[in-house]
Design an enzyme around this catalytic site. Structure first.
Site, PDB file in Angstrom:
ATOM      1  N   SER A   6       0.828  -1.211   0.000  1.00  0.00           N
ATOM      2  CA  SER A   6       0.000   0.000   0.000  1.00  0.00           C
ATOM      3  C   SER A   6       0.862   1.260   0.000  1.00  0.00           C
ATOM      4  CB  SER A   6      -0.924   0.005   1.219  1.00  0.00           C
ATOM      5  OG  SER A   6      -0.186  -0.176   2.415  1.00  0.00           O
ATOM      6  N   ASN A  10      -2.299  -2.678  13.073  1.00  0.00           N
ATOM      7  CA  ASN A  10      -3.756  -2.538  12.990  1.00  0.00           C
ATOM      8  C   ASN A  10      -4.263  -1.302  13.734  1.00  0.00           C
ATOM      9  OD1 ASN A  10      -3.547  -4.894  11.602  1.00  0.00           O
ATOM     10  ND2 ASN A  10      -4.459  -6.199  13.188  1.00  0.00           N
ATOM     11  N   THR A  29     -40.385  25.663  -9.908  1.00  0.00           N
ATOM     12  CA  THR A  29     -40.585  24.287  -9.462  1.00  0.00           C
ATOM     13  C   THR A  29     -40.783  23.512 -10.762  1.00  0.00           C
ATOM     14  OG1 THR A  29     -42.981  24.542  -9.308  1.00  0.00           O
ATOM     15  CG2 THR A  29     -41.718  24.986  -7.296  1.00  0.00           C
ATOM     16  N   HIS A  30     -40.319  22.288 -10.797  1.00  0.00           N
ATOM     17  CA  HIS A  30     -40.361  21.480 -12.036  1.00  0.00           C
ATOM     18  C   HIS A  30     -39.637  22.169 -13.190  1.00  0.00           C
ATOM     19  CE1 HIS A  30     -43.761  19.410  -9.981  1.00  0.00           C
ATOM     20  NE2 HIS A  30     -44.113  20.639  -9.672  1.00  0.00           N
ATOM     21  N   SER A  76     -13.838  26.728 -27.262  1.00  0.00           N
ATOM     22  CA  SER A  76     -13.830  25.495 -28.043  1.00  0.00           C
ATOM     23  C   SER A  76     -12.730  25.599 -29.082  1.00  0.00           C
ATOM     24  CB  SER A  76     -15.185  25.322 -28.727  1.00  0.00           C
ATOM     25  OG  SER A  76     -15.049  24.499 -29.861  1.00  0.00           O
ATOM     26  N   LYS A  93     -17.768  29.895 -28.611  1.00  0.00           N
ATOM     27  CA  LYS A  93     -18.159  29.185 -27.394  1.00  0.00           C
ATOM     28  C   LYS A  93     -17.490  29.685 -26.123  1.00  0.00           C
ATOM     29  CE  LYS A  93     -19.758  25.075 -27.604  1.00  0.00           C
ATOM     30  NZ  LYS A  93     -20.998  24.517 -27.117  1.00  0.00           N
ATOM     31  N   ASN A 115     -17.606  27.719 -22.644  1.00  0.00           N
ATOM     32  CA  ASN A 115     -18.172  26.542 -21.983  1.00  0.00           C
ATOM     33  C   ASN A 115     -17.980  26.596 -20.471  1.00  0.00           C
ATOM     34  OD1 ASN A 115     -18.966  25.438 -24.437  1.00  0.00           O
ATOM     35  ND2 ASN A 115     -16.937  24.511 -24.758  1.00  0.00           N
ATOM     36  N   GLU A 152     -19.330  22.043 -14.962  1.00  0.00           N
ATOM     37  CA  GLU A 152     -19.594  20.670 -15.414  1.00  0.00           C
ATOM     38  C   GLU A 152     -18.706  19.666 -14.677  1.00  0.00           C
ATOM     39  OE1 GLU A 152     -20.762  20.808 -19.998  1.00  0.00           O
ATOM     40  OE2 GLU A 152     -18.991  21.985 -19.554  1.00  0.00           O
ATOM     41  N   TYR A 170      -9.764  -6.954  12.088  1.00  0.00           N
ATOM     42  CA  TYR A 170      -9.115  -6.415  10.897  1.00  0.00           C
ATOM     43  C   TYR A 170      -9.028  -7.467   9.805  1.00  0.00           C
ATOM     44  CZ  TYR A 170      -5.496  -4.491   7.826  1.00  0.00           C
ATOM     45  OH  TYR A 170      -4.811  -4.045   6.733  1.00  0.00           O
ATOM     46  N   GLN A 173      -7.356  -2.406   3.840  1.00  0.00           N
ATOM     47  CA  GLN A 173      -6.329  -1.571   3.233  1.00  0.00           C
ATOM     48  C   GLN A 173      -6.918  -0.795   2.042  1.00  0.00           C
ATOM     49  OE1 GLN A 173      -2.108  -2.769   3.048  1.00  0.00           O
ATOM     50  NE2 GLN A 173      -2.466  -3.095   0.877  1.00  0.00           N
ATOM     51  N   LYS A 198      -8.199   3.310   1.805  1.00  0.00           N
ATOM     52  CA  LYS A 198      -7.467   4.570   1.662  1.00  0.00           C
ATOM     53  C   LYS A 198      -7.662   5.267   0.335  1.00  0.00           C
ATOM     54  CE  LYS A 198      -4.274   2.693   4.819  1.00  0.00           C
ATOM     55  NZ  LYS A 198      -5.160   1.509   4.699  1.00  0.00           N
TER      56      LYS A 198
HETATM   57  N1  ARG Z   1      -1.175  -1.366   5.240  1.00  0.00           N
HETATM   58  C1  ARG Z   1      -2.145  -1.888   6.137  1.00  0.00           C
HETATM   59  C2  ARG Z   1      -3.492  -1.220   5.929  1.00  0.00           C
HETATM   60  O1  ARG Z   1      -3.505  -0.214   5.324  1.00  0.00           O
HETATM   61  C3  ARG Z   1      -1.695  -1.679   7.542  1.00  0.00           C
HETATM   62  C4  ARG Z   1      -2.242  -2.687   8.514  1.00  0.00           C
HETATM   63  C5  ARG Z   1      -1.662  -4.020   8.228  1.00  0.00           C
HETATM   64  N2  ARG Z   1      -2.040  -4.957   9.180  1.00  0.00           N
HETATM   65  C6  ARG Z   1      -1.872  -6.277   8.979  1.00  0.00           C
HETATM   66  N3  ARG Z   1      -2.255  -7.072   9.899  1.00  0.00           N
HETATM   67  N4  ARG Z   1      -1.377  -6.728   7.875  1.00  0.00           N
HETATM   68  O2  ARG Z   1      -4.528  -1.681   6.326  1.00  0.00           O
END
Ligand code: ARG
Length: 477
Positions: free
Chosen positions: A40, A127, A172-173, A294, A300, A302, A307, A334, A339, A342
């Site tokens: 990660s 964890n 409205t509408h 454009s 144009k 835009n 958007e 966990y 992971q 993120k």
């Molecule tokens: N890179 C892991 C995550 O983002 C960290 C925690 C890892 N824990 C484990 N037991 N492998 O979740």
């Protein structure tokens, strides 16, 4: 340096390619594809500051509790500051073989200070570490977002005050309903954004508990002080249950849910800007700064920024979906699935931040065309309700009957191809002989908006007062 040589030089042990952080019982390293799916570090390096901050608090606590020596803790702190400086100055090389930010930092710490580094991970686990890092990071992001959303509210309130008297059709509408003022319309968004900020603030309150020291899932036998690390990291308290601490991501889900609602609001405003700027409406002119030309059609202008705000809302809502679906089948506690929290979270925060800033910029730059808005009120009989209300007020007609009479007047005006205010008293009396020429005092759009003085209504004086109140209520200064 080969991976093997590096392992050897950093740990002093030859593990023949096994992971230097957890490879004690492994004789071989991971398959290349395993390393790629498992790592990660490519995205969680973004948490480096929070990771180091958490480690420093943890080390100081371990020393205060007598779990590690004060000298070791001092070395760890010194080393972590060196790692921080290396990362911030771009001198740090992140290594996928070390999986994530936690192990990249710790391995580098070990290379820099040697043995004391190995004592840092006492009484904690990745964890609780990762859960702590994300909470710290998100807390900071929420604070930044709140400031940006306040800026957007300020831009809306400024424009609302400027255009408190500018009449336009309220819809409205998307059908002409009643006259409103442009200022009143903009203040509607100030309320929406205000509630969005409230939702983020609620989320921040709930997430501000420290999972650090929950360890892998069960707590630890070391005499750690979770209250001390919680305090040091600015959390309100430690989380109460070690399993919940490492297994839960509802703080992120809550943020993404609030973020999705905010994205919906920003997208609706963006859509209105697209409509207002269109050739059919021409209610506003976009600044050069927020429109594009454009490459083929020279005429144009835009509304690309609007958007894109509208389009990006999908990503934020998608992030909520991704995380909710990822979490929904996970047993305690966990799982590595987590992971995957993120990337959607990071993307949603970045996307929201862009959306809010672009919307604030567009709003501040918006050039309304009050004459065009007023002209649009010539269609659609926007003061029909005012006529019905007059029949109730002046003649004591029950509203349902007044509605019916007004319908006949509208039909007549439509037939003549004129607005209600352009009908003669004779025409009106042809529909209901009790009508007097006092009725003309309510048929103009200015009279209509001026009469809407009920709390929260569109009368220009109300709008000016509401703008002032909004500045106080939302702390806009
Ligand atoms: N890179 C892991 C995550 O983002 C960290 C925690 C890892 N824990 C484990 N037991 N492998 O979740």
């Amino acid at each position: 340096m080969t991976k093997q040589a590096r392992n050897q030089s950093q740990t002093g042990h030859n593990m023949a390619g096994a992971n230097q952080m957890w490879g004690g019982r492994f004789s071989a390293g991971p398959a290349e594809i395993m390393e790629r799916i498992n790592a990660s570090i490519d995205f969680d390096q973004r948490l480096y500051r929070q990771d180091i901050e958490g480690s420093k608090a943890h080390a100081a606590m371990l020393a205060a509790q007598g779990v590690i020596d004060a000298e070791d803790a001092a070395e760890i702190t010194r080393g972590l500051d060196l790692v921080l400086a290396e990362i911030e100055e771009g001198r740090f090389s992140f290594d996928r073989a070390l999986e994530d930010i936690h192990m990249n930092v710790e391995a580098r710490l070990r290379a820099l200070i040697g043995d004391p580094a190995g004592r840092l991970h006492t009484g904690r686990s990745r964890n609780d570490q990762v859960a702590t890092d994300i909470r710290l990071w998100l807390r900071e992001m929420i604070d930044g977002l709140d400031g940006a959303m306040a800026d957007l509210q300020r831009a809306l309130v400024d424009q609302a005050e400027r255009w408190a008297d500018a009449v336009m059709p309220g819809y409205t509408h998307l059908q002409t309903a009643q006259p409103v003022t442009f200022g009143h319309h903009l203040l509607a968004y100030v309320e929406m954004i205000g509630r969005d900020r409230g939702r983020f603030a609620d989320c921040r309150k709930r997430l501000n508990e420290s999972p650090l020291g929950a360890a892998a899932l069960a707590g630890t036998s070391f005499p750690i002080d979770r209250h001390a690390t919680a305090r040091a990291l600015g959390f309100d308290r430690p989380t109460a249950n070690s399993m919940d601490s490492v297994a839960s991501r509802d703080f992120a889900l809550e943020f993404l849910a609030a973020g999705s609602i905010a994205a919906v609001h920003l997208s609706r405003l963006a859509e209105e800007i697209v409509i207002w700027a269109s050739d059919r409406f021409r209610f506003v002119r976009l600044s050069d700064a927020f429109s594009t030309g454009s490459s083929i059609m020279p005429q144009k202008r835009n509304p690309d920024a609007a958007e894109l705000v509208r389009g990006k809302a999908g990503r934020v809502i998608g992030a909520f979906n991704a995380l909710a679906i990822m979490m929904k089948g996970l047993p305690m506690t966990y799982g590595k699935d987590m992971q995957e929290d993120k990337e959607p979270l990071f993307d949603a925060v970045d996307t929201l931040s862009l959306m809010v800033q672009a919307t604030a910029g567009m709003t501040a730059d918006l050039k309304p065309r009050p004459d065009v808005m007023r002209a649009a009120l010539a269609d659609g009989f926007p003061t029909a309700t005012d006529l019905a209300d007059w029949l109730v007020r002046a003649l004591g007609t029950p509203f349902r009957d007044a509605h019916h009479i007004t319908g006949q007047v509208v039909a007549l005006a439509e037939q003549r191809g004129v607005d209600l205010a352009d009908l003669s008293l004779n025409d009106l009396q042809g529909v209901d002989p009790r009508i007097t020429d006092d009725v003309f005092s309510v048929l103009s759009v200015d009279a209509s908006v001026a009469s809407r003085t009920s709390f929260g209504g569109t009368a220009p004086d109300n709008v000016r007062q509401a703008a002032r109140d909004a500045r106080t209520r939302f702390g806009l200064g």
